[in-house]
Write a protein that holds these residues in place. Structure first.
Motif, PDB file in Angstrom:
ATOM      1  N   ASP A   1       6.808  19.656  -5.643  1.00 15.27           N
ATOM      2  CA  ASP A   1       7.703  19.179  -6.700  1.00 15.27           C
ATOM      3  C   ASP A   1       7.037  18.097  -7.537  1.00 15.27           C
ATOM      4  O   ASP A   1       7.177  18.067  -8.774  1.00 15.27           O
ATOM      5  N   SER A   2       6.309  17.207  -6.894  1.00 16.24           N
ATOM      6  CA  SER A   2       5.677  16.110  -7.625  1.00 16.24           C
ATOM      7  C   SER A   2       4.584  16.626  -8.558  1.00 16.24           C
ATOM      8  O   SER A   2       4.417  16.124  -9.677  1.00 16.24           O
ATOM      9  N   ILE A   3       3.853  17.647  -8.123  1.00 17.71           N
ATOM     10  CA  ILE A   3       2.824  18.251  -8.977  1.00 17.71           C
ATOM     11  C   ILE A   3       3.468  18.936 -10.175  1.00 17.71           C
ATOM     12  O   ILE A   3       3.041  18.756 -11.321  1.00 17.71           O
ATOM     13  N   ALA A   4       4.523  19.728  -9.917  1.00 18.79           N
ATOM     14  CA  ALA A   4       5.213  20.441 -11.000  1.00 18.79           C
ATOM     15  C   ALA A   4       5.829  19.473 -12.001  1.00 18.79           C
ATOM     16  O   ALA A   4       5.730  19.673 -13.233  1.00 18.79           O
ATOM     17  N   GLU A   5       6.453  18.418 -11.500  1.00 24.77           N
ATOM     18  CA  GLU A   5       7.086  17.442 -12.392  1.00 24.77           C
ATOM     19  C   GLU A   5       6.058  16.701 -13.226  1.00 24.77           C
ATOM     20  O   GLU A   5       6.274  16.450 -14.420  1.00 24.77           O
ATOM     21  N   ALA A   6       4.919  16.370 -12.615  1.00 25.36           N
ATOM     22  CA  ALA A   6       3.862  15.672 -13.344  1.00 25.36           C
ATOM     23  C   ALA A   6       3.276  16.538 -14.456  1.00 25.36           C
ATOM     24  O   ALA A   6       2.942  16.036 -15.535  1.00 25.36           O
ATOM     25  N   LYS A   7       3.156  17.825 -14.185  1.00 24.14           N
ATOM     26  CA  LYS A   7       2.657  18.731 -15.225  1.00 24.14           C
ATOM     27  C   LYS A   7       3.671  18.894 -16.348  1.00 24.14           C
ATOM     28  O   LYS A   7       3.300  19.043 -17.516  1.00 24.14           O
ATOM     29  N   ALA A   8       4.960  18.845 -15.999  1.00 24.45           N
ATOM     30  CA  ALA A   8       6.013  19.035 -17.009  1.00 24.45           C
ATOM     31  C   ALA A   8       6.220  17.808 -17.878  1.00 24.45           C
ATOM     32  O   ALA A   8       6.488  17.928 -19.079  1.00 24.45           O
ATOM     33  N   ASP A   9       6.095  16.614 -17.303  1.00 26.16           N
ATOM     34  CA  ASP A   9       6.423  15.404 -18.074  1.00 26.16           C
ATOM     35  C   ASP A   9       5.213  14.684 -18.672  1.00 26.16           C
ATOM     36  O   ASP A   9       5.341  13.614 -19.274  1.00 26.16           O
ATOM     37  N   GLY A  10       4.016  15.256 -18.503  1.00 30.12           N
ATOM     38  CA  GLY A  10       2.823  14.671 -19.114  1.00 30.12           C
ATOM     39  C   GLY A  10       2.050  13.728 -18.213  1.00 30.12           C
ATOM     40  O   GLY A  10       0.936  13.300 -18.563  1.00 30.12           O
ATOM     41  N   THR A  11       2.599  13.403 -17.039  1.00 31.21           N
ATOM     42  CA  THR A  11       1.904  12.494 -16.125  1.00 31.21           C
ATOM     43  C   THR A  11       0.594  13.097 -15.635  1.00 31.21           C
ATOM     44  O   THR A  11      -0.427  12.406 -15.522  1.00 31.21           O
ATOM     45  N   TYR A  12       0.609  14.399 -15.356  1.00 35.86           N
ATOM     46  CA  TYR A  12      -0.613  15.067 -14.873  1.00 35.86           C
ATOM     47  C   TYR A  12      -1.730  14.941 -15.906  1.00 35.86           C
ATOM     48  O   TYR A  12      -2.873  14.630 -15.566  1.00 35.86           O
ATOM     49  N   GLU A  13      -1.400  15.187 -17.154  1.00 39.26           N
ATOM     50  CA  GLU A  13      -2.419  15.090 -18.207  1.00 39.26           C
ATOM     51  C   GLU A  13      -2.969  13.678 -18.312  1.00 39.26           C
ATOM     52  O   GLU A  13      -4.176  13.478 -18.508  1.00 39.26           O
ATOM     53  N   GLN A  14      -2.113  12.689 -18.169  1.00 38.40           N
ATOM     54  CA  GLN A  14      -2.564  11.302 -18.214  1.00 38.40           C
ATOM     55  C   GLN A  14      -3.541  11.002 -17.080  1.00 38.40           C
ATOM     56  O   GLN A  14      -4.580  10.353 -17.292  1.00 38.40           O
TER      57      GLN A  14
END
Length: 288
Positions: free
Chosen positions: A261-274
């Motif tokens: 869930d944390s990986i999916a949410e980060a990809k959805a809200d831009g955190t992963y890209e950051q």
């Protein structure tokens, strides 16, 4: 420490691998904890807090890794930092936990023994998801698309593995990695090095002429002038690898869900890209 291209093994063979690795773990050879030590391999996981996952140490998400593997995990002073560290931190914070990192031999991680003996709750070590490893480890959803690269002395005059082989150049690879497996499948017999720093030193000292390593690691090395002055990236090898967070076989569903869930949410809200830009200097899909 990417994808293994060896043939799939039966579950019975996977169990033997775990058994062998348990012996390896018991004999030492793992690294040292970067903070308080978790319970030893003989102890059971701590009881789960109400509604929470079972953990090696209450209140902590204990992560096994193999240092250094910059930019995925490495020491900055007394602190372990890197892309993998930030990814696991997302799940730790979601669960209200503090991440604790344990440095241990990569062979013990990839066999599943590190989790099976309760050295850690999860493993994040630039580890590619493979069918062989899935016999002994549960993996999260992929969090990084990886590929291999060749680093050589400037003027080596090679652009492919076939040219390395044709010219009789000495090739180096990190032990227990998918880069090693990949070049062996291509008919080469590389010199093996225990970890990535030793592999780079082997190139710098002339023990080998070319080395194979995950592309982001090579790109990080080339940011250092003393390396960029003498060596160059000569090829990217599209191996189609993906990294995953490793968990004990038959993993705690609460923990696995929190990571996914944390990986999916980060990809959805831009955190992963950051996080990606922070460690690689480019956006996802722009590394190759």
């Amino acid at each position: 420490m990417g994808l293994s291209f060896v043939s799939r093994r039966a579950m019975a063979v996977g169990a033997m691998v775990v058994a062998g690795a348990l012996g390896l773990s018991a004999c030492g050879g793992g690294g040292e904890s970067t903070s308080a030590s978790p319970n030893d391999g003989a102890s059971a996981s701590a009881p789960a807090a109400a509604g929470g996952p079972k953990l090696v140490t209450p209140g902590k998400l204990t992560t096994c890794t193999n240092l250094p593997y910059e930019p995925f995990q490495f020491k900055e002073g007394d602190k372990v930092v890197g892309f993998d560290v930030d990814i696991v931190d997302l799940a730790a914070k979601k669960l209200g936990l503090t991440q604790e990192i344990v440095d241990i031999d990569f062979a013990v991680i990839k066999s599943g023994a590190a989790m099976a003996t309760n050295k850690c709750d999860v493993a994040a070590a630039g580890m590619t998801i493979t069918e062989e490893r899935k016999a002994n480890i549960d993996f999260s959803e992929p969090y990084f698309d990886a590929t291999q690269a060749l680093l050589a002395k400037k003027g080596a005059g090679v652009k492919t593995l076939d040219e390395v082989k044709a010219k009789g150049l000495k090739l180096g690879a990190q032990a227990s990695t998918t880069g090693l497996d990949y070049v062996k499948e291509k008919g080469l017999d590389p010199k093996e090095f225990a970890d990535s720093p030793k592999e780079l030193l082997g190139l710098q000292s002339g023990q080998v002429d070319v080395i194979v390593q995950d592309l982001p690691v090579v790109l990080t090395w080339l940011k250092k002038p003393e390396i960029a002055d003498k060596f160059e990236l000569v090829a990217s090898l599209d191996t189609g690898e993906q990294y995953g967070v490793g968990l004990k076989k038959g993993s705690d569903p609460i923990l696995l869900k929190a990571i996914n869930d944390s990986i999916a949410e980060a990809k959805a809200d831009g955190t992963y890209e950051q996080i990606f830009v922070k460690w690689f200097g480019k956006k996802p899909g722009e590394l190759g």
